[in-house]
Write a protein that holds these residues in place. Sequence first.
Motif, PDB file in Angstrom:
ATOM      1  N   ALA A  56      -5.376 -10.384   6.573  1.00  0.00           N
ATOM      2  CA  ALA A  56      -5.676 -10.639   7.983  1.00  0.00           C
ATOM      3  C   ALA A  56      -6.359  -9.444   8.639  1.00  0.00           C
ATOM      4  N   GLY A  57      -6.430  -8.315   7.928  1.00  0.00           N
ATOM      5  CA  GLY A  57      -7.136  -7.158   8.459  1.00  0.00           C
ATOM      6  C   GLY A  57      -6.264  -6.028   8.937  1.00  0.00           C
ATOM      7  N   TYR A  58      -4.976  -6.130   8.742  1.00  0.00           N
ATOM      8  CA  TYR A  58      -4.063  -5.082   9.192  1.00  0.00           C
ATOM      9  C   TYR A  58      -3.590  -4.257   7.995  1.00  0.00           C
ATOM     10  N   SER A  59      -4.519  -3.671   7.249  1.00  0.00           N
ATOM     11  CA  SER A  59      -4.180  -2.967   6.021  1.00  0.00           C
ATOM     12  C   SER A  59      -3.565  -1.604   6.316  1.00  0.00           C
ATOM     13  N   VAL A  60      -2.307  -1.463   5.981  1.00  0.00           N
ATOM     14  CA  VAL A  60      -1.608  -0.187   6.156  1.00  0.00           C
ATOM     15  C   VAL A  60      -2.064   0.797   5.080  1.00  0.00           C
ATOM     16  N   VAL A  61      -2.219   0.337   3.848  1.00  0.00           N
ATOM     17  CA  VAL A  61      -2.618   1.216   2.753  1.00  0.00           C
ATOM     18  C   VAL A  61      -4.006   1.788   3.015  1.00  0.00           C
ATOM     19  N   LEU A  65      -4.831   5.785   3.484  1.00  0.00           N
ATOM     20  CA  LEU A  65      -5.804   6.457   2.613  1.00  0.00           C
ATOM     21  C   LEU A  65      -6.931   7.083   3.449  1.00  0.00           C
ATOM     22  N   ARG A  66      -7.317   6.461   4.531  1.00  0.00           N
ATOM     23  CA  ARG A  66      -8.329   7.010   5.405  1.00  0.00           C
ATOM     24  C   ARG A  66      -7.817   8.284   6.099  1.00  0.00           C
ATOM     25  N   ILE A  67      -6.538   8.305   6.471  1.00  0.00           N
ATOM     26  CA  ILE A  67      -5.958   9.466   7.134  1.00  0.00           C
ATOM     27  C   ILE A  67      -5.893  10.670   6.198  1.00  0.00           C
TER      28      ILE A  67
END
Length: 70
Positions: A56-61, A65-67
Amino acid sequence: MATQGTRPSTDLPPVATEYNGRDRNEFLFGWTPQAEIWNGRLAAIGFLAYLLWDLAGYSVVRDVLRIVGY
């Protein structure tokens, strides 16, 4: 051996038991085969819920990884 037609209705099959002869569905506290079955079912539901959340677009992983700069 009696067939389905000749077996009396009060002759019910025995309760499904574990290796120790206890009812698998009775409440037992702790690590029991029944508890392990429910743990697996709930884990599968949680994994599916996370996959749907991710689709749905709410990717925690992806956000983590971006952080960290990966």
